[in-house]
Design an enzyme around this catalytic site. Structure first.
Site, PDB file in Angstrom:
ATOM      1  N   CYS A   1       0.827  -1.209   0.000  1.00 57.71           N
ATOM      2  CA  CYS A   1       0.000   0.000   0.000  1.00 57.71           C
ATOM      3  C   CYS A   1       0.861   1.259   0.000  1.00 57.71           C
ATOM      4  CB  CYS A   1      -0.934  -0.003   1.205  1.00 57.71           C
ATOM      5  SG  CYS A   1      -2.043   1.417   1.257  1.00 57.71           S
TER       6      CYS A   1
ATOM      7  N   CYS B   1      -5.851  -1.941   7.742  1.00 59.72           N
ATOM      8  CA  CYS B   1      -6.907  -0.924   7.699  1.00 59.72           C
ATOM      9  C   CYS B   1      -8.217  -1.416   7.106  1.00 59.72           C
ATOM     10  CB  CYS B   1      -6.415   0.310   6.952  1.00 59.72           C
ATOM     11  SG  CYS B   1      -6.127   0.085   5.190  1.00 59.72           S
TER      12      CYS B   1
END
Length: 353
Positions: free
Chosen positions: A99, A197
């Site tokens: 990410c 997340c």
């Protein structure tokens, strides 16, 4: 100088924006919308609708412009799909490192530079970025070793480094929290986000199962000597080095040695069977050109918050890097990131195979 700050709605990025503004920079806030999930108050994830609201509140409080960028589709393609595919292969991926390269740091730094005219991109990571006399621009561990996040930057493209600023590099978490409280930043009491997340507080296996992203098939737990010793409930529930939760009775403790996706088996063995003299990685990303690396004194890290392990040598074939330990060490999980360090300096990283 115009600096864009990646604002997650948390304490760290909010203080990063504050410190830059206090130094006189032209600061703008940028928040990514990566998820539509609304979590309960006791679950802290990032990039959710509530986080966007929090980031907007902080930007307004600081008197800076704030932009929201919807990259939910990019995030799904580059991170979530990668996460799922790696688990299908029986690996234990590190989505946060991917990410940072594909979305939150690498891509976003280039975006704010080209589209928003920002000279630099800042985040609330506990990392240093410095000029080294031999290596050039480098990423280093932050001063707060307990919070150091340099490991997650191992896959960043080298050309992004010139765009980055880390205002919290010399601060501890306690100092950052104190600054937030002293300046009465609206999110000063917000809890930290520790989870992946997008899993909303669930374990990876729970997330994959509940969202029907992966078919979980039971299979054999096999001792490294070949004897079947039990049944597993699906490969994503296990990782290399795991001892608890195997449900296997044996004369001494057993550890997960390997996950074999083709045979759908979990291979276990005694601790000495877990030891190895090397670790290999593919698609290695050189943050420092390998010809500049020192020949000794290097170390590797195979997961976040793991103590660095000393190595005596490395070999490189194409994009594959193998590191040889000074003494036998426990195996690293396939799919995690292998980060190579010279002291506190991050030299690069690849995916463990």
């Amino acid at each position: 100088m115009r600096v864009a700050v990646g604002m997650s709605g948390g304490v760290d990025s909010s203080v990063a924006a504050l410190l830059l503004k206090e130094k006189g920079y032209d600061v703008i806030g940028v928040t990514l919308k990566l998820s539509s999930i609304v979590c309960s108050n006791d679950i802290q994830v990032c990039c959710s609708p509530q986080d966007i609201k929090d980031a907007k509140r902080v930007a307004s409080y600081l008197g800076i412009e704030h932009y929201v960028i919807d990259w939910e589709d990019i995030f799904r393609e580059k991170v979530i799909n990668y996460f799922v595919e790696e688990y299908k292969k029986g690996k234990t991926p590190n989505p946060c490192s991917v990410c940072n390269r594909e979305v939150k740091t690498g891509r976003l730094a280039k975006f704010v530079n080209i589209v928003l005219g920002a000279d630099k991109f800042a985040t609330g990571h506990y990392i240093k970025i410095e000029d080294h006399p031999v290596y050039g621009k480098v990423i280093k561990r932050g001063s707060d070793i307990k919070k150091d996040q340099s490991y997650f930057m191992a896959l960043l493209e080298r050309d992004v480094l010139d765009l980055l600023i880390f205002p919290l590099s010399d601060l501890t978490k306690e100092e950052v929290r104190k600054i937030a409280e002293d300046y009465k930043i609206p999110v000063s009491q917000k809890k930290e986000s520790f989870e992946i997340c997008f899993t909303a507080g669930k374990t990876p296996a729970e997330y994959l199962l509940e969202n029907n992203l992966l078919a979980f098939e039971s299979g054999d737990i096999v001792h490294i000597d070949g004897k079947t010793v039990g049944k597993h409930k699906g490969l994503p529930f296990y990782t290399v080095g795991q001892r608890r939760g195997l449900g296997v009775r044996w004369r001494e403790p057993l550890y997960v040695i390997e996950k074999d996706a083709e045979r759908n088996t979990v291979v276990v063995g005694e601790r000495e069977k877990l030891l190895t003299d090397h670790v290999s990685s593919e698609d290695f990303n050189f943050l420092v050109p390998v010809e500049k690396w020192k020949k000794e004194g290097l170390s590797v890290q195979g997961r976040y918050r793991q103590k660095a392990v000393k190595i005596k040598d490395v070999s490189i074939e194409g994009n594959r890097l193998t590191a040889y330990f000074e003494k036998p060490e426990e195996r690293f999980a396939k799919g995690q990131v292998l980060a190579v360090y010279d002291g506190d300096i991050l030299l690069g990283g690849g995916i463990i195979v």
